[in-house]
Motif scaffolding. Structure first.
Motif, PDB file in Angstrom:
ATOM      1  N   LYS A  88       0.832  -1.202   0.000  1.00 50.28           N
ATOM      2  CA  LYS A  88       0.000   0.000   0.000  1.00 50.28           C
ATOM      3  C   LYS A  88       0.872   1.259   0.000  1.00 50.28           C
ATOM      4  CE  LYS A  88      -3.555   2.307   2.707  1.00 50.28           C
ATOM      5  NZ  LYS A  88      -4.261   2.351   3.981  1.00 50.28           N
ATOM      6  N   ASP A  89       1.902   1.273   0.882  1.00 56.20           N
ATOM      7  CA  ASP A  89       2.808   2.427   0.958  1.00 56.20           C
ATOM      8  C   ASP A  89       3.527   2.652  -0.367  1.00 56.20           C
ATOM      9  OD1 ASP A  89       2.025   2.750   3.569  1.00 56.20           O
ATOM     10  OD2 ASP A  89       3.845   1.843   4.428  1.00 56.20           O
TER      11      ASP A  89
ATOM     12  N   SER B 137       2.603   1.610  -3.314  1.00 51.47           N
ATOM     13  CA  SER B 137       1.631   2.022  -4.337  1.00 51.47           C
ATOM     14  C   SER B 137       1.348   3.516  -4.226  1.00 51.47           C
ATOM     15  CB  SER B 137       0.326   1.235  -4.180  1.00 51.47           C
ATOM     16  OG  SER B 137       0.527  -0.112  -4.501  1.00 51.47           O
ATOM     17  N   GLU B 138       1.202   3.982  -2.960  1.00 55.37           N
ATOM     18  CA  GLU B 138       0.976   5.413  -2.768  1.00 55.37           C
ATOM     19  C   GLU B 138       2.174   6.225  -3.252  1.00 55.37           C
ATOM     20  OE1 GLU B 138       0.002   6.082   1.330  1.00 55.37           O
ATOM     21  OE2 GLU B 138      -1.939   5.043   1.172  1.00 55.37           O
ATOM     22  N   LYS B 139       3.384   5.750  -2.917  1.00 55.75           N
ATOM     23  CA  LYS B 139       4.599   6.454  -3.372  1.00 55.75           C
ATOM     24  C   LYS B 139       4.682   6.435  -4.888  1.00 55.75           C
ATOM     25  CE  LYS B 139       7.617   5.890   0.632  1.00 55.75           C
ATOM     26  NZ  LYS B 139       8.852   5.304   1.148  1.00 55.75           N
ATOM     27  N   LEU B 140       4.377   5.281  -5.468  1.00 54.73           N
ATOM     28  CA  LEU B 140       4.405   5.177  -6.928  1.00 54.73           C
ATOM     29  C   LEU B 140       3.407   6.147  -7.551  1.00 54.73           C
ATOM     30  CD1 LEU B 140       5.483   3.766  -9.449  1.00 54.73           C
ATOM     31  CD2 LEU B 140       3.645   2.074  -9.168  1.00 54.73           C
ATOM     32  N   GLY B 141       2.214   6.208  -6.949  1.00 54.44           N
ATOM     33  CA  GLY B 141       1.217   7.164  -7.438  1.00 54.44           C
ATOM     34  C   GLY B 141       1.710   8.592  -7.310  1.00 54.44           C
ATOM     35  N   HIS B 142       2.339   8.872  -6.177  1.00 55.55           N
ATOM     36  CA  HIS B 142       2.883  10.222  -5.946  1.00 55.55           C
ATOM     37  C   HIS B 142       3.952  10.551  -6.988  1.00 55.55           C
ATOM     38  CE1 HIS B 142       4.271  13.730  -3.763  1.00 55.55           C
ATOM     39  NE2 HIS B 142       5.506  13.232  -3.774  1.00 55.55           N
TER      40      HIS B 142
ATOM     41  N   THR C  59       4.372   9.130  -9.856  1.00 55.79           N
ATOM     42  CA  THR C  59       3.739   9.187 -11.177  1.00 55.79           C
ATOM     43  C   THR C  59       3.134  10.575 -11.393  1.00 55.79           C
ATOM     44  OG1 THR C  59       3.265   6.817 -11.084  1.00 55.79           O
ATOM     45  CG2 THR C  59       2.022   8.107 -12.669  1.00 55.79           C
ATOM     46  N   ASN C  60       2.484  11.093 -10.347  1.00 51.78           N
ATOM     47  CA  ASN C  60       1.931  12.457 -10.443  1.00 51.78           C
ATOM     48  C   ASN C  60       3.031  13.476 -10.650  1.00 51.78           C
ATOM     49  OD1 ASN C  60      -0.719  11.653 -10.153  1.00 51.78           O
ATOM     50  ND2 ASN C  60      -0.752  11.957  -7.944  1.00 51.78           N
TER      51      ASN C  60
ATOM     52  N   GLU D  65       5.938  12.920 -11.990  1.00 51.15           N
ATOM     53  CA  GLU D  65       6.456  12.737 -13.351  1.00 51.15           C
ATOM     54  C   GLU D  65       5.547  13.410 -14.372  1.00 51.15           C
ATOM     55  OE1 GLU D  65       7.844   9.120 -16.319  1.00 51.15           O
ATOM     56  OE2 GLU D  65       6.368   8.713 -14.759  1.00 51.15           O
ATOM     57  N   GLU D  66       4.232  13.218 -14.216  1.00 46.08           N
ATOM     58  CA  GLU D  66       3.293  13.856 -15.138  1.00 46.08           C
ATOM     59  C   GLU D  66       3.382  15.380 -15.045  1.00 46.08           C
ATOM     60  OE1 GLU D  66      -0.590  12.306 -14.245  1.00 46.08           O
ATOM     61  OE2 GLU D  66      -0.047  10.270 -14.882  1.00 46.08           O
TER      62      GLU D  66
END
Length: 166
Positions: A51-52, A54-59, A61-62, A64-65
């Motif tokens: 979960k942690d 995934s959240e970091k990856l999402g962060h 990814t944001n 990076e975008e």
């Protein structure tokens, strides 16, 4: 529904004639409970890590975008600045050429006026020179005239002047 350590602990077997050794089964079940609890704890920890991450990856990814969008915007802004600078440079060059043409034209007009003034001064100096020459020649003619010789030859007695005065 999966088994929990408590389910395993509370499980009771029916006793049969010549069944399993109860102490051995309980000991084995205790070992299974311990191992199962460890596995559940590890599973929970791994789920939390997942979960942690995934959240970091999402962060990330944001981020990076956002960075990609920022880069695109910066490139577009740079292109716009470049286009504006080129337009401004062209305008400056046109203005400079226009000013240069104006300065050249004004200089040519002044040069023509100066040339006309020089020609006029030349004409005036010729007229002055001719008049001056005529004046000098007239004066020379007066000097060279015979009247001077006659004046020098003229003899005046100063005694005659005294008597005329009285």
């Amino acid at each position: 529904m999966p088994l929990t350590p408590l389910d395993i602990h509370n499980k009771e077997f029916t006793k049969g004639f010549r069944g399993y050794d109860e102490d051995e089964v309980n000991e084995f079940l205790d070992q299974v409970i311990k191992d199962f609890e460890i596995l559940l704890r590890e599973k929970k920890e791994l789920e939390q890590k997942y979960k942690d991450l995934s959240e970091k990856l999402g962060h990330f990814t944001n981020i990076e975008e956002t960075l990609n969008k920022s880069i695109v915007i910066a490139q577009e802004a740079a292109e716009e600045v470049k286009r504006n600078a080129q337009k401004e440079a062209k305008l400056i060059v046109k203005e400079a050429e226009k000013n240069a043409d104006r300065i050249v034209n004004e200089s040519l007009a002044k040069a023509r006026k100066i040339a006309l003034d020089v020609e006029e001064l030349k004409k005036q100096s010729k007229v002055f020179r001719n008049r001056f020459r005529m004046l000098v020649e007239a004066q020379l003619d007066l000097i060279n005239a015979d009247d001077w010789d006659e004046l020098l030859e003229y003899d005046v007695d100063a005694t005659d002047l005294i008597s005329i005065k009285e």
